[in-house]
Design a protein around this motif. Structure first.
Motif, PDB file in Angstrom:
ATOM      1  N   TRP A 196       0.721  -1.238   0.116  1.00 23.32           N
ATOM      2  CA  TRP A 196       0.039   0.028  -0.018  1.00 23.32           C
ATOM      3  C   TRP A 196       0.727   1.292  -0.057  1.00 23.32           C
ATOM      4  CZ3 TRP A 196      -4.615   2.355  -0.891  1.00 23.32           C
ATOM      5  CH2 TRP A 196      -4.814   3.361  -0.319  1.00 23.32           C
ATOM      6  N   PHE A 197       1.988   1.416   0.851  1.00 21.79           N
ATOM      7  CA  PHE A 197       2.599   2.499   0.904  1.00 21.79           C
ATOM      8  C   PHE A 197       3.740   2.486  -0.145  1.00 21.79           C
ATOM      9  CE2 PHE A 197       1.959   1.966   5.532  1.00 21.79           C
ATOM     10  CZ  PHE A 197       1.426   3.326   5.563  1.00 21.79           C
ATOM     11  N   PHE A 198       4.015   1.330  -0.958  1.00 22.04           N
ATOM     12  CA  PHE A 198       4.866   1.759  -2.053  1.00 22.04           C
ATOM     13  C   PHE A 198       3.881   2.151  -3.041  1.00 22.04           C
ATOM     14  CE2 PHE A 198       5.629  -0.150  -6.336  1.00 22.04           C
ATOM     15  CZ  PHE A 198       7.036  -0.073  -6.420  1.00 22.04           C
ATOM     16  N   VAL A 199       2.713   1.782  -3.360  1.00 22.42           N
ATOM     17  CA  VAL A 199       1.679   2.214  -4.267  1.00 22.42           C
ATOM     18  C   VAL A 199       1.442   3.937  -3.952  1.00 22.42           C
ATOM     19  CG1 VAL A 199      -0.690   2.180  -5.220  1.00 22.42           C
ATOM     20  CG2 VAL A 199       0.550   0.156  -4.918  1.00 22.42           C
ATOM     21  N   LEU A 200       1.234   4.176  -2.839  1.00 23.24           N
ATOM     22  CA  LEU A 200       1.123   5.579  -2.407  1.00 23.24           C
ATOM     23  C   LEU A 200       2.491   6.185  -2.985  1.00 23.24           C
ATOM     24  CD1 LEU A 200      -0.120   5.911   1.204  1.00 23.24           C
ATOM     25  CD2 LEU A 200      -1.425   5.963  -0.847  1.00 23.24           C
ATOM     26  N   GLY A 201       3.605   5.722  -2.606  1.00 24.58           N
ATOM     27  CA  GLY A 201       4.821   6.682  -3.144  1.00 24.58           C
ATOM     28  C   GLY A 201       4.888   6.618  -4.561  1.00 24.58           C
ATOM     29  N   ALA A 202       4.603   5.554  -5.048  1.00 23.96           N
ATOM     30  CA  ALA A 202       4.896   5.629  -6.645  1.00 23.96           C
ATOM     31  C   ALA A 202       3.809   6.503  -7.420  1.00 23.96           C
ATOM     32  CB  ALA A 202       4.617   4.265  -7.145  1.00 23.96           C
ATOM     33  N   LEU A 203       2.739   6.423  -6.956  1.00 17.80           N
ATOM     34  CA  LEU A 203       1.681   7.577  -7.359  1.00 17.80           C
ATOM     35  C   LEU A 203       2.120   8.862  -7.391  1.00 17.80           C
ATOM     36  CD1 LEU A 203      -1.675   5.816  -6.549  1.00 17.80           C
ATOM     37  CD2 LEU A 203      -0.886   5.980  -8.638  1.00 17.80           C
ATOM     38  N   GLY A 204       2.453   9.250  -6.051  1.00 20.96           N
ATOM     39  CA  GLY A 204       3.096  10.549  -5.528  1.00 20.96           C
ATOM     40  C   GLY A 204       4.168  10.808  -6.668  1.00 20.96           C
ATOM     41  N   ILE A 205       5.320  10.236  -6.727  1.00 25.67           N
ATOM     42  CA  ILE A 205       6.413  10.461  -7.740  1.00 25.67           C
ATOM     43  C   ILE A 205       5.972  10.856  -8.989  1.00 25.67           C
ATOM     44  CG2 ILE A 205       8.551   9.472  -8.715  1.00 25.67           C
ATOM     45  CD1 ILE A 205       8.954   7.905  -5.999  1.00 25.67           C
ATOM     46  N   TYR A 206       4.998  10.018  -9.693  1.00 24.72           N
ATOM     47  CA  TYR A 206       4.547   9.983 -11.173  1.00 24.72           C
ATOM     48  C   TYR A 206       3.907  11.594 -11.154  1.00 24.72           C
ATOM     49  CZ  TYR A 206       1.627   9.336 -15.277  1.00 24.72           C
ATOM     50  OH  TYR A 206       1.143   9.694 -16.494  1.00 24.72           O
ATOM     51  N   HIS A 207       3.067  11.883 -10.242  1.00 21.80           N
ATOM     52  CA  HIS A 207       2.427  13.293 -10.405  1.00 21.80           C
ATOM     53  C   HIS A 207       3.202  14.362 -10.118  1.00 21.80           C
ATOM     54  CE1 HIS A 207      -1.342  11.640 -11.637  1.00 21.80           C
ATOM     55  NE2 HIS A 207      -1.421  10.729 -10.608  1.00 21.80           N
ATOM     56  N   ILE A 208       4.370  14.136  -9.111  1.00 18.92           N
ATOM     57  CA  ILE A 208       5.382  15.340  -8.927  1.00 18.92           C
ATOM     58  C   ILE A 208       6.148  15.695 -10.022  1.00 18.92           C
ATOM     59  CG2 ILE A 208       7.157  15.854  -7.421  1.00 18.92           C
ATOM     60  CD1 ILE A 208       6.045  14.373  -5.064  1.00 18.92           C
ATOM     61  N   SER A 209       6.180  14.353 -10.876  1.00 17.16           N
ATOM     62  CA  SER A 209       7.390  14.494 -11.931  1.00 17.16           C
ATOM     63  C   SER A 209       6.616  15.444 -12.983  1.00 17.16           C
ATOM     64  CB  SER A 209       7.739  13.070 -12.536  1.00 17.16           C
ATOM     65  OG  SER A 209       6.554  12.590 -12.828  1.00 17.16           O
ATOM     66  N   SER A 210       5.284  15.791 -12.797  1.00 18.10           N
ATOM     67  CA  SER A 210       4.644  16.568 -14.006  1.00 18.10           C
ATOM     68  C   SER A 210       4.800  18.116 -13.490  1.00 18.10           C
ATOM     69  CB  SER A 210       3.463  16.056 -14.121  1.00 18.10           C
ATOM     70  OG  SER A 210       2.434  16.364 -12.936  1.00 18.10           O
ATOM     71  N   ASN A 211       5.055  18.351 -12.191  1.00 14.88           N
ATOM     72  CA  ASN A 211       5.067  19.623 -11.592  1.00 14.88           C
ATOM     73  C   ASN A 211       5.945  19.637 -10.264  1.00 14.88           C
ATOM     74  OD1 ASN A 211       4.610  22.159 -10.631  1.00 14.88           O
ATOM     75  ND2 ASN A 211       2.480  21.904 -10.366  1.00 14.88           N
ATOM     76  N   PHE A 212       7.521  19.623 -10.417  1.00 12.95           N
ATOM     77  CA  PHE A 212       8.189  19.659  -9.323  1.00 12.95           C
ATOM     78  C   PHE A 212       8.019  20.826  -8.545  1.00 12.95           C
ATOM     79  CE2 PHE A 212      10.610  16.649 -12.256  1.00 12.95           C
ATOM     80  CZ  PHE A 212      10.666  15.744 -11.364  1.00 12.95           C
TER      81      PHE A 212
END
Length: 363
Positions: free
Chosen positions: A176-192
């Protein structure tokens, strides 16, 4: 020093039991902050950054500093929790009047924990099931019945104990925490630029800009902290070091990444829409909108499982704290059933279970 393998095993166990409640907060925290009908926060970049900063610094000050560094040092013969803290505090006071005041404060703290045991299952399971409407809007009629069905099952299985399935709690919550982190990284990468919210200047700026709204918004932002007291309450099961390792090594990075990813998504969707048409109302679910529609069903299943684990943790915590209250004479004697021959801590109190059950339904 604790051997590395044992430390890792205890840290994984702590991720499953200690951080279930904190870990499911991304399901509803930013949704409540931005999309609550009772208060409307304008979707300006400054407001989004300010609220992300508030959530980050709330986690840092309350969980990292207060609990992980300070309160985990206050163990009572290795045990934690409000009752353990009360027992320690009562040793330090001399007069009956001081003892009376301290006891009342301790009882109030326990009452708040029971309140969390009611709020967490209701809010988290319902929030997970709201994902059904993201799968298909026509499924909204099944959100409430499915949440009530899951919660009914959860309260009815307490009697038989959760020892056999609890070994899965750690690995499932790690995923669950891995998925949370991965989703976060994906969307942050579009707007650092959202990472600038790590600067507390944005949180302070929000309080200065919206003094009247701040207190109401803070009431929603504090949902990010629900379950933080489990760090201390479950210290007797895992020890302070595995709890700290799990928090700083896995849980906090995943939570912060996901909150900031949701913030980037809100900026991309709502801030842009509001700038183009200020009169238009922006409607979205910042958690579930992080994934493509094809992945929605697996995410709803994973979220539902995570919220059941979180709910189980607080219900078990309510049983433990009730037993401590009985032992200290603050609660009347009740039937205590041990559901495991191996673990002394696995208990079931029918009176507490059937008191929580209707209250969770009402909430």
């Amino acid at each position: 020093a604790m051997p590395g393998r044992r430390l890792a095993a205890l840290a994984v166990g702590a991720v499953g039991v200690v951080y279930g409640d904190l870990g499911t907060s991304p399901l509803y925290t930013l949704k409540e902050v931005f999309f609550n009908a009772n208060h409307s926060v304008p979707f300006t970049p400054a407001n989004v950054m300010g609220l992300l900063s508030i959530v980050f610094w709330a986690l840092t000050i309350v969980v990292s500093v207060k609990y992980a560094f300070v309160i985990l040092r206050a163990d009572n013969q290795g045990e934690g929790g409000t009752m353990a803290l009360l027992a320690l505090a009562l040793r330090a006071v001399k007069t009956p009047r001081q003892r009376r005041y301290l006891t009342l404060v301790g009882i109030f703290g326990v009452a708040l924990f029971f309140g969390d045991s009611i709020i967490t299952p209701a809010v988290s399971v319902l929030s997970a099931m709201e994902g059904l409407t993201e799968v298909n809007p026509d499924l909204h009629v099944f959100v409430m019945p499915s949440a009530l069905l899951i919660l009914s099952g959860l309260f009815f299985v307490q009697r038989s104990g959760t020892g056999r399935v609890s070994s899965w709690f750690g690995p499932i919550m790690m995923l669950w925490f891995f998925v949370l982190g991965a989703l976060g990284i994906y969307h942050i990468s579009s707007n650092f630029s959202v990472l600038a919210a790590l600067n507390p200047r944005h949180a302070i700026g929000f309080f200065i800009e919206h003094p009247k709204l701040s207190l109401i918004v803070l009431g929603s932002a504090v949902l990010a902290l629900t379950g933080a007291e489990a760090l201390y309450a479950d210290m007797g099961h895992f020890g302070a070091r595995p709890i700290r390792v799990a928090w700083f090594g896995w849980v906090m990075p995943a939570l912060v990444l996901n909150y900031f990813g949701q913030g980037a998504l809100i900026l991309k969707t709502c801030a842009a829409q509001t700038a183009a048409n200020p009169a238009a109302a922006c409607k979205m679910h910042p958690f579930y909108d992080q994934v493509p529609h094809a992945w929605m069903i697996p995410l709803v299943v994973l979220a539902g499982t995570a919220t059941v684990i979180a709910s189980q943790s607080v219900i078990a915590g309510a049983f433990s704290i009730a037993r401590q209250g009985i032992q200290l004479g603050f609660l009347p004697r009740m039937k205590v059933i041990h559901t495991s021959h191996q673990q002394e801590g696995q208990i079931y109190l029918p009176a507490i279970n059937w008191m929580l059950f209707p209250l969770v339904f009402i909430v």
